[in-house]
Design an enzyme around this catalytic site. Structure first.
Site, PDB file in Angstrom:
ATOM      1  CB  SER A  82      -0.938   0.005   1.213  1.00  0.00           C
ATOM      2  OG  SER A  82      -0.207   0.092   2.415  1.00  0.00           O
ATOM      3  CE  LYS A 103      -3.140   1.676   4.903  1.00  0.00           C
ATOM      4  NZ  LYS A 103      -2.915   1.152   3.542  1.00  0.00           N
TER       5      LYS A 103
END
Length: 802
Positions: free
Chosen positions: A655, A698
């Site tokens: 990611s 996140k």
């Protein structure tokens, strides 16, 4: 091409309570289906439970948070109610082989009856048999037999005495035996002196007669012994006859009562034979207690062998049994042979056989957690053996592994007729399927639970009915419309998508219970949205201490995170920490340095053995992107070192590959990146930005850092376009987005992201392979060309020196 900046309504699903059509759960009916969604698993369970083949056992694949136990037990109990009640099982004494107790199968409830009937039989016989031996009829017959014996014996003695007398001898009968003595003419016995005084001829004659009479005496003794033997046999037959008359009546009643039950009739016949064989045990009446002060009880005959051990009692079971075994040790599953201490030794018998869960579930269903079962290797291996052989062996575990060398029982195995249902994680299922051949042979039905379901009108109504069912079942305060709306949003948060409802109903139920607590503390009559919100925040607060410590370190600049200003070759990537009960996101500074070289993109984490395989793959993709875009007309003479700053643990996942590429492009172009924008998203070799996991955590992690350091109105996060539907950000972030203090950009290409971060266009490649001047890609191309020329120059210089 600068990506899409998301609006407040796009970053969080907001449910309007008015659209629900109800004011509280009091207006909502219960969920008749009992199970919300999970049609695939329900269908599989329905097949596995109703399919009679005992080679088709079931594995329910799903985590505990999906309510695996509740779903399994609900469906199994529903099926069990429609099934017939299975048999009782009893262990009884084996008169032919005492070390191998017999197993008897009886209709449900008849095991108790047999136990009581056998206990009554023994008590009755202990009373009636002594009475029979004391009866006048028995005593008369016994006296008649003895009288006849005495007459016959007297006659034999009379005949012998006449013969002895005729030969001049006297017959002397004593308890020690019979003997003959020479007689005088007046009939009195001779003394030894009298015999010595006789002439030699008379002595010799007396000796011959004595020897002949001794033979006759011996023959008579044998006849007497035969008569005594016949007497004993007659008395024994009489005793047997008397006992059979008593026992036969009771046994015949039991035979008629248990006619048609295989094994019981033969067992009763053996009982009758054994009672007759041991009639003396019943003949004596109980001895009176010994006098004080030191009473030592006299040894009494044991009647344990006539007892019945009701091993499995289904007299009160309705339908088929459903047994959940939370602690599947060997003895809990397969039973035990118990022992007791007696005179310093451990002894056992068939009455000390104890059943296990397999015995109790026989004819029904056994539910076990796979992970609990696998903790006990003997349990797992023997369970597979029981399923394969369809027999339950009751054995000592200690004997199996060689700890006991003493003699023990070997009970007759009981047929195994239950369905075994394992519950566990899908990962465990796949491991067992791949590495355990027996597992795939017997657990042929997989019931896979889903994590979420589409959030459409039908599923939303089912979800509300499931909530109403929980509230009514647990007697909680009703939820008003605002609480129901917030609960739907919370379900979407758990699912991690706006268009999905989570099926983690146990978690949702716990939140409702906590909200009930806060509502009750405030004295409210209904659970409102603020009560749910408090419950959610309190759950988070109890678990987020590690996150607060990391945020504190960032705030104090112990972890270097820059959220404003510009810097070349540096960017904020985003990662997620999963602690099991709580997960949170945090930014990580990613830096890139470049130089002339041949190594390409060097992953420092990999060199330090701190990079997982997926992360390493993501870094290699960066080099593939550079080759595809920039090295069509020149070699790649670059060494770029890529580092996760202040990271001291293993890094995995791809990611961060998008952020790594943006930092690399910044280092190559020399154009600084705005540090107030964090990036998440994986990259393809063709420049596509691909979706990642943990998107909400996140963003929330970076927002908290920006909020602590001060929001500037320019900060935000770049995410993949494919992740937009997964956004369920907290209200404070939605508010900041609405006020323009924080931004979320959604991109699908590298070009969009680099323009947002640098404020410069990325540049589109022309037909001749070049890029427009002033663009990021033009500057990167020029830098790589410059490095290639430097490499050529060094190569020429080295060649000339040689």
């Amino acid at each position: 091409m600068a990506g899409k900046i998301l609006q407040p309504e796009e970053v969080r699903l907001k449910i309007d309570p008015k659209t629900l059509g109800v004011t509280s759960t009091e207006e909502i009916g219960i969920l008749e289906e009992r199970i919300l969604a999970q049609e695939r698993a329900v269908r599989a369970l329905d097949f596995g439970l109703n399919f009679e083949d005992l080679d088709f056992h079931i594995y329910v694949a799903g985590t505990a948070s999906l309510g695996t136990s509740y779903i399994t037990r609900s469906l199994v109990e529903l099926q069990a109610k429609e099934r017939p009640t299975p048999s009782d099982w009893c262990y009884v004494y084996n008169f032919k082989d005492p070390d191998a107790p017999r197993a008897l199968e009886l209709p449900p409830g008849r095991g108790r009856e047999l136990k009581k009937d056998m206990a009554d039989l023994v008590e009755n016989l202990k009373q009636r048999i002594p009475e029979a031996f004391e009866s006048e009829a028995y005593l008369n017959r016994k006296e008649s037999i003895i009288r006849e014996f005495n007459v016959r014996r007297a006659k034999i003695f009379e005949e012998l005495e006449q013969k002895v007398k005729a030969e001049g001898f006297i017959l002397n009968v004593e308890p020690m035996g019979m003997m003959i003595i020479p007689a005088k003419e007046d009939g009195t016995p001779m003394t030894p002196q009298d015999v010595q005084a006789l002439p030699e001829e008379k002595k010799e004659l007396l000796k011959r007669k004595s020897e002949e009479l001794q033979k006759e005496l011996n023959a008579t003794a044998r006849r007497i012994q035969q008569l005594e033997k016949e007497l004993r046999e007659q008395l024994k037959r009489l005793d047997r006859e008397i006992v059979l008359n008593v026992v036969g009546t009771y046994i015949q009643e039991l035979r008629e009562k248990y006619a048609g039950i295989p094994g019981v009739t033969s067992y009763l016949n053996e009982v009758q034979e054994d009672i007759v064989k041991h009639l003396d045990d019943f003949r004596q009446r109980p001895a009176p207690p010994p006098p004080m002060p030191f009473p030592i009880p006299a040894p009494q005959p044991s009647f344990t062998r006539y007892e019945v051990n009701v091993f499995v009692d289904n007299s009160e079971t309705k339908g088929a049994p459903v047994v959940f075994e939370p602690n599947p040790t060997y003895t809990n599953l397969f039973g035990a042979i118990e022992r007791k201490a007696q005179f310093g030794a451990l002894i056992t018998d068939f009455t000390m056989l104890k059943p296990g869960s397999l015995h109790k579930a026989n004819g029904g269903f056994l539910i076990v957690r796979a992970l609990d079962l696998l903790k006990y290797p003997f349990s797992w291996e023997n369970l597979k053996r029981a399923i394969k052989t369809r027999k339950i062996y009751l054995e000592d575990l200690a004997e199996q592994i060689g700890l006991f060398t003493t003699k023990t029982l070997k009970p007759e195995p009981i047929p195994f007729r239950a369905k075994v249902i394992l519950q566990g994680d899908p990962f465990i299922y796949h491991l067992l399927y791949l590495f355990d051949e027996t597992f795939r042979e017997v657990f042929k039905v997989k019931a896979h639970l889903d994590r979420w379901v589409d959030r459409d009108e039908l599923r939303t109504q089912q979800f509300l009915r499931a909530v109403a069912t929980m509230v009514k079942r647990d007697k909680l305060l009703p939820l008003d419309a605002t609480a129901l709306a917030r609960l739907i949003e919370f379900s979407c948060e758990l699912a991690g998508r706006q268009d999905k409802l989570s099926l983690e109903l146990p978690v949702i139920q716990d939140v409702i219970k906590e909200a009930h607590f806060w509502a009750k503390r405030e004295g409210a009559s209904q659970i409102k949205a603020e009560h749910l919100e408090r419950a959610i925040k309190e759950r988070e607060y109890r678990a987020n201490l590690p996150e607060e410590h990391i945020q504190e370190m960032i705030e104090k600049d112990l972890l270097k995170i820059q959220v404003d200003g510009y810097q070349v070759g540096s960017i904020n990537g985003l990662s997620v920490y999963d602690l099991g009960d709580y997960s949170f996101g945090r930014p990580t500074r990613i830096t890139v340095n470049i130089s002339l070289g041949k190594e390409g993109v060097v992953n420092i984490e990999r060199e330090a053995e701190l990079s997982g395989k997926i992360h390493t793959k993501g870094v290699l993709i960066l080099a593939g992107f550079l080759r595809e875009r920039f090295v069509y007309d020149k070699p790649l003479t670059l060494t770029a070192t890529l580092c996760f700053e202040q990271s001291y643990g293993l890094i995995d996942g791809d990611s961060a590959s998008g952020a790594e590429l943006f930092a690399l492009l910044s280092a190559l172009s020399g154009v600084p990146i705005y540090q107030g924008i964090a990036v998440t998203g994986s990259i393809s070799q063709k420049g596509d930005i691909q979706p990642v996991g943990g998107i909400n955590k996140k963003i929330e992690g970076f927002f908290k850092v920006c909020e602590k350091k001060g929001l500037t109105g320019k900060q935000g996060v770049i995410i993949p376009q494919a992740n937009v539907k997964e956004l369920m950000l907290k209200e404070e972030i939605v508010k900041a987005v609405a006020e323009g203090k924080f931004h979320i950009w959604a991109i699908s290409r590298v070009e969009e992201g680099i323009e947002i971060l640098t404020g410069k266009p990325a540049g589109e490649r022309r037909p001749d392979g070049t890029y427009p001047e002033g663009t990021i890609f033009y500057l990167v191309d020029q830098k790589l060309r410059e490095l290639a020329e430097l490499a050529r120059s060094f190569a020429r210089a080295e060649k000339e020196e040689k």
